[in-house]
Design a protein around this motif. Structure first.
Motif, PDB file in Angstrom:
ATOM      1  N   LEU A 147      87.254  48.112   6.889  1.00  0.00           N
ATOM      2  CA  LEU A 147      87.994  46.875   7.055  1.00  0.00           C
ATOM      3  C   LEU A 147      87.101  45.670   6.765  1.00  0.00           C
ATOM      4  O   LEU A 147      87.519  44.734   6.114  1.00  0.00           O
ATOM      5  CB  LEU A 147      88.562  46.801   8.470  1.00  0.00           C
ATOM      6  CG  LEU A 147      89.432  45.599   8.797  1.00  0.00           C
ATOM      7  CD1 LEU A 147      90.606  45.489   7.858  1.00  0.00           C
ATOM      8  CD2 LEU A 147      89.909  45.670  10.229  1.00  0.00           C
ATOM      9  N   LYS A 148      85.879  45.750   7.222  1.00  0.00           N
ATOM     10  CA  LYS A 148      84.924  44.656   6.987  1.00  0.00           C
ATOM     11  C   LYS A 148      84.721  44.436   5.484  1.00  0.00           C
ATOM     12  O   LYS A 148      84.692  43.306   5.007  1.00  0.00           O
ATOM     13  CB  LYS A 148      83.595  44.992   7.657  1.00  0.00           C
ATOM     14  CG  LYS A 148      82.602  43.872   7.669  1.00  0.00           C
ATOM     15  CD  LYS A 148      81.289  44.364   8.257  1.00  0.00           C
ATOM     16  CE  LYS A 148      80.883  43.532   9.432  1.00  0.00           C
ATOM     17  NZ  LYS A 148      79.584  43.961   9.977  1.00  0.00           N
ATOM     18  N   GLY A 149      84.612  45.522   4.743  1.00  0.00           N
ATOM     19  CA  GLY A 149      84.429  45.434   3.293  1.00  0.00           C
ATOM     20  C   GLY A 149      85.628  44.807   2.604  1.00  0.00           C
ATOM     21  O   GLY A 149      85.476  44.039   1.651  1.00  0.00           O
ATOM     22  N   VAL A 150      86.827  45.130   3.070  1.00  0.00           N
ATOM     23  CA  VAL A 150      88.048  44.544   2.505  1.00  0.00           C
ATOM     24  C   VAL A 150      88.036  43.031   2.704  1.00  0.00           C
ATOM     25  O   VAL A 150      88.324  42.271   1.776  1.00  0.00           O
ATOM     26  CB  VAL A 150      89.311  45.160   3.162  1.00  0.00           C
ATOM     27  CG1 VAL A 150      90.575  44.416   2.740  1.00  0.00           C
ATOM     28  CG2 VAL A 150      89.426  46.639   2.818  1.00  0.00           C
ATOM     29  N   LEU A 151      87.694  42.605   3.902  1.00  0.00           N
ATOM     30  CA  LEU A 151      87.651  41.172   4.187  1.00  0.00           C
ATOM     31  C   LEU A 151      86.579  40.461   3.359  1.00  0.00           C
ATOM     32  O   LEU A 151      86.802  39.357   2.849  1.00  0.00           O
ATOM     33  CB  LEU A 151      87.411  40.944   5.684  1.00  0.00           C
ATOM     34  CG  LEU A 151      88.553  41.399   6.590  1.00  0.00           C
ATOM     35  CD1 LEU A 151      88.124  41.341   8.050  1.00  0.00           C
ATOM     36  CD2 LEU A 151      89.801  40.575   6.351  1.00  0.00           C
ATOM     37  N   HIS A 162      94.149  57.979   1.623  1.00  0.00           N
ATOM     38  CA  HIS A 162      93.010  58.468   2.388  1.00  0.00           C
ATOM     39  C   HIS A 162      93.229  58.410   3.895  1.00  0.00           C
ATOM     40  O   HIS A 162      92.275  58.457   4.657  1.00  0.00           O
ATOM     41  CB  HIS A 162      91.740  57.710   1.986  1.00  0.00           C
ATOM     42  CG  HIS A 162      91.322  58.023   0.591  1.00  0.00           C
ATOM     43  ND1 HIS A 162      90.666  59.177   0.251  1.00  0.00           N
ATOM     44  CD2 HIS A 162      91.518  57.350  -0.558  1.00  0.00           C
ATOM     45  CE1 HIS A 162      90.460  59.198  -1.054  1.00  0.00           C
ATOM     46  NE2 HIS A 162      90.961  58.095  -1.566  1.00  0.00           N
ATOM     47  N   GLY A 163      94.476  58.313   4.300  1.00  0.00           N
ATOM     48  CA  GLY A 163      94.766  58.382   5.729  1.00  0.00           C
ATOM     49  C   GLY A 163      95.682  57.286   6.206  1.00  0.00           C
ATOM     50  O   GLY A 163      96.093  56.405   5.456  1.00  0.00           O
ATOM     51  N   ASN A 164      96.005  57.361   7.473  1.00  0.00           N
ATOM     52  CA  ASN A 164      96.913  56.424   8.118  1.00  0.00           C
ATOM     53  C   ASN A 164      96.113  55.201   8.562  1.00  0.00           C
ATOM     54  O   ASN A 164      95.796  55.043   9.733  1.00  0.00           O
ATOM     55  CB  ASN A 164      97.591  57.126   9.300  1.00  0.00           C
ATOM     56  CG  ASN A 164      98.744  56.331   9.862  1.00  0.00           C
ATOM     57  OD1 ASN A 164      99.093  55.282   9.346  1.00  0.00           O
ATOM     58  ND2 ASN A 164      99.334  56.841  10.920  1.00  0.00           N
ATOM     59  N   ASN A 165      95.778  54.342   7.606  1.00  0.00           N
ATOM     60  CA  ASN A 165      94.892  53.199   7.829  1.00  0.00           C
ATOM     61  C   ASN A 165      95.687  51.903   7.942  1.00  0.00           C
ATOM     62  O   ASN A 165      95.632  51.052   7.064  1.00  0.00           O
ATOM     63  CB  ASN A 165      93.891  53.088   6.679  1.00  0.00           C
ATOM     64  CG  ASN A 165      93.008  54.298   6.570  1.00  0.00           C
ATOM     65  OD1 ASN A 165      92.323  54.635   7.523  1.00  0.00           O
ATOM     66  ND2 ASN A 165      93.037  54.963   5.427  1.00  0.00           N
ATOM     67  N   PHE A 166      96.423  51.745   9.039  1.00  0.00           N
ATOM     68  CA  PHE A 166      97.277  50.570   9.192  1.00  0.00           C
ATOM     69  C   PHE A 166      96.486  49.264   9.086  1.00  0.00           C
ATOM     70  O   PHE A 166      96.924  48.331   8.420  1.00  0.00           O
ATOM     71  CB  PHE A 166      98.047  50.598  10.517  1.00  0.00           C
ATOM     72  CG  PHE A 166      98.858  49.354  10.725  1.00  0.00           C
ATOM     73  CD1 PHE A 166     100.043  49.164  10.041  1.00  0.00           C
ATOM     74  CD2 PHE A 166      98.415  48.359  11.573  1.00  0.00           C
ATOM     75  CE1 PHE A 166     100.786  48.001  10.200  1.00  0.00           C
ATOM     76  CE2 PHE A 166      99.150  47.189  11.748  1.00  0.00           C
ATOM     77  CZ  PHE A 166     100.333  47.019  11.056  1.00  0.00           C
ATOM     78  N   ALA A 167      95.349  49.186   9.738  1.00  0.00           N
ATOM     79  CA  ALA A 167      94.581  47.935   9.734  1.00  0.00           C
ATOM     80  C   ALA A 167      94.199  47.523   8.319  1.00  0.00           C
ATOM     81  O   ALA A 167      94.280  46.346   7.964  1.00  0.00           O
ATOM     82  CB  ALA A 167      93.334  48.076  10.606  1.00  0.00           C
ATOM     83  N   ILE A 168      93.800  48.487   7.509  1.00  0.00           N
ATOM     84  CA  ILE A 168      93.413  48.175   6.132  1.00  0.00           C
ATOM     85  C   ILE A 168      94.637  47.783   5.310  1.00  0.00           C
ATOM     86  O   ILE A 168      94.616  46.787   4.584  1.00  0.00           O
ATOM     87  CB  ILE A 168      92.658  49.353   5.495  1.00  0.00           C
ATOM     88  CG1 ILE A 168      91.313  49.534   6.208  1.00  0.00           C
ATOM     89  CG2 ILE A 168      92.452  49.124   3.998  1.00  0.00           C
ATOM     90  CD1 ILE A 168      90.543  50.749   5.780  1.00  0.00           C
ATOM     91  N   VAL A 169      95.718  48.551   5.417  1.00  0.00           N
ATOM     92  CA  VAL A 169      96.944  48.234   4.676  1.00  0.00           C
ATOM     93  C   VAL A 169      97.442  46.844   5.088  1.00  0.00           C
ATOM     94  O   VAL A 169      97.788  46.024   4.241  1.00  0.00           O
ATOM     95  CB  VAL A 169      98.026  49.311   4.903  1.00  0.00           C
ATOM     96  CG1 VAL A 169      99.362  48.877   4.320  1.00  0.00           C
ATOM     97  CG2 VAL A 169      97.582  50.633   4.289  1.00  0.00           C
ATOM     98  N   HIS A 170      97.472  46.566   6.369  1.00  0.00           N
ATOM     99  CA  HIS A 170      97.926  45.266   6.865  1.00  0.00           C
ATOM    100  C   HIS A 170      97.059  44.132   6.305  1.00  0.00           C
ATOM    101  O   HIS A 170      97.574  43.104   5.846  1.00  0.00           O
ATOM    102  CB  HIS A 170      97.897  45.245   8.395  1.00  0.00           C
ATOM    103  CG  HIS A 170      98.367  43.960   8.980  1.00  0.00           C
ATOM    104  ND1 HIS A 170      97.515  42.903   9.219  1.00  0.00           N
ATOM    105  CD2 HIS A 170      99.595  43.551   9.347  1.00  0.00           C
ATOM    106  CE1 HIS A 170      98.206  41.902   9.725  1.00  0.00           C
ATOM    107  NE2 HIS A 170      99.470  42.272   9.809  1.00  0.00           N
ATOM    108  N   THR A 171      95.748  44.315   6.328  1.00  0.00           N
ATOM    109  CA  THR A 171      94.842  43.288   5.820  1.00  0.00           C
ATOM    110  C   THR A 171      95.058  43.052   4.330  1.00  0.00           C
ATOM    111  O   THR A 171      95.120  41.901   3.883  1.00  0.00           O
ATOM    112  CB  THR A 171      93.377  43.691   6.087  1.00  0.00           C
ATOM    113  OG1 THR A 171      93.201  43.821   7.497  1.00  0.00           O
ATOM    114  CG2 THR A 171      92.413  42.659   5.548  1.00  0.00           C
TER     115      THR A 171
END
Length: 75
Positions: free
Chosen positions: A1-5, A31-40
């Motif tokens: 998530l940090k990398g996405v931001l 690559h998985g159920n990554n809600f935080a990444i998808v949301h970001t």
């Protein structure tokens, strides 16, 4: 998530595609159920209109198929 931001702050194209035609949102979901990444990604402007030859279904259909209920409801 940090990398996405960090990428978003540096102006990286949020809808860029890799050599297979996949966007960051699709990769996150594959690559998985990554809600935080998808949301970001989506809240940063990532497009929901995506499908490639290897994954021809919509992102919403993919989330539903994989039982990612939180992502499916968000999208």
């Amino acid at each position: 998530l940090k990398g996405v931001l960090q990428c978003h702050r540096r102006g990286v194209d949020i809808n860029a595609r890799n050599c297979h035609g996949s966007t960051a949102v699709l990769c996150a979901m594959l690559h998985g159920n990554n809600f935080a990444i998808v949301h970001t990604l989506v809240s940063s402007g990532a497009s929901l209109l995506h499908a490639n030859d290897d994954e021809p279904m919509s992102l919403i259909a993919l989330a539903k198929e994989r039982h990612y209920e939180q992502i499916a409801e968000y999208l």
